[in-house]
Design an enzyme around this catalytic site. Structure first.
Site, short mmCIF file in Angstrom:
data_model
loop_
_atom_site.label_atom_id
_atom_site.label_comp_id
_atom_site.label_asym_id
_atom_site.label_seq_id
_atom_site.Cartn_x
_atom_site.Cartn_y
_atom_site.Cartn_z
N HIS A 103 0.92 -0.99 -0.04
CA HIS A 103 0.01 -0.10 -0.12
C HIS A 103 0.94 1.18 0.15
O HIS A 103 2.11 1.21 0.27
CB HIS A 103 -0.82 0.05 1.27
CG HIS A 103 -1.57 -1.25 1.72
ND1 HIS A 103 -3.22 -1.12 1.46
CD2 HIS A 103 -1.25 -2.30 2.13
CE1 HIS A 103 -3.59 -2.29 1.68
NE2 HIS A 103 -2.73 -2.99 2.38
N HIS A 130 -2.39 -2.95 -3.72
CA HIS A 130 -3.71 -2.60 -2.96
C HIS A 130 -4.73 -2.59 -4.24
O HIS A 130 -5.87 -3.33 -4.14
CB HIS A 130 -3.87 -1.36 -2.13
CG HIS A 130 -5.06 -1.58 -1.11
ND1 HIS A 130 -5.37 -0.25 -0.33
CD2 HIS A 130 -6.04 -2.41 -1.07
CE1 HIS A 130 -6.42 -0.74 0.21
NE2 HIS A 130 -6.84 -1.72 -0.01
N GLU A 132 2.72 -0.65 4.40
CA GLU A 132 2.45 0.65 3.72
C GLU A 132 3.76 1.38 3.50
O GLU A 132 4.68 1.20 4.47
CB GLU A 132 1.63 1.34 4.71
CG GLU A 132 0.19 0.99 4.92
CD GLU A 132 -0.71 1.86 4.15
OE1 GLU A 132 -0.16 2.60 3.21
OE2 GLU A 132 -2.08 1.69 4.25
N ASP A 176 -3.76 2.62 -4.99
CA ASP A 176 -2.22 2.54 -4.39
C ASP A 176 -1.87 1.10 -4.70
O ASP A 176 -2.46 0.12 -4.82
CB ASP A 176 -2.24 3.05 -2.95
CG ASP A 176 -3.16 2.22 -2.11
OD1 ASP A 176 -4.12 2.03 -2.43
OD2 ASP A 176 -2.41 1.48 -0.93
#
Length: 167
Positions: free
Chosen positions: A34, A142, A104, A152
């Site tokens: 992400h 994602h 992330e 993303d």
């Protein structure tokens, strides 16, 4: 038993929200990448700011990689972290949070990950792949699992990532 590789440098900062502990070991076979940034504060790349936004939405990835490549662990690997949302794998499976680890990267939607982020992501991914037997074919962005909702990781260069992973 497989040899567990040496874990990369990770700063543990387990959050009290955005994930749920499981009572038995879960089968982890997928990694979801992400990207996010602090949209509410003055510094888009603020780790604290991004975490504050996660709290608002009651979400969390397992890992967060800062602009400088520092890796933070925000949820235990065996916990089900709320990072994928409504999503579906190419093989048809849903409830992706149940069998995946979310990572992330902090950078803006008009930017791209930096070399330190690709390096940290590759080290973390290689570690997780070995630990859980995760195939290269089960690493997704994602947007791959939620194309109607998510775009993303933005401007993510999969070639650079796979080259870093091969090192």
């Amino acid at each position: 038993a497989p040899v567990i590789p040496f874990a990369p440098d990770i700063i543990r900062r387990i959050l009290s929200w955005g994930h749920i502990a499981t009572t038995s070991p879960r089968k982890i076979d997928t990694i979801i990448i992400h990207s996010s940034y602090d949209a509410l504060g003055k510094d888009s790349y603020s780790v604290d700011g991004v975490i504050k936004e996660y709290k608002i939405y009651k979400v969390s990835p397992h890992f967060l990689i800062s602009k400088t490549g520092t890796t933070y662990q925000l949820a235990q690997e065996n916990d089900i972290a709320y990072h994928a949302g409504v999503s579906k794998m190419p093989d048809g499976r849903v409830n992706v949070n149940n069998f995946s680890i979310g990572i992330e990267l902090i950078y803006k939607d008009n930017g791209e990950p930096g070399p330190a982020q690709y390096d940290s992501l590759a080290k973390l991914t290689a570690y997780l792949q070995k630990k859980y037997g995760i195939s290269k074919n089960n690493i997704f962005g994602h947007s791959d699992i939620s194309p109607e909702r998510k775009t993303d990781p933005w401007n993510f260069n999969w070639d650079i990532f796979y080259e870093s992973l091969a090192k």
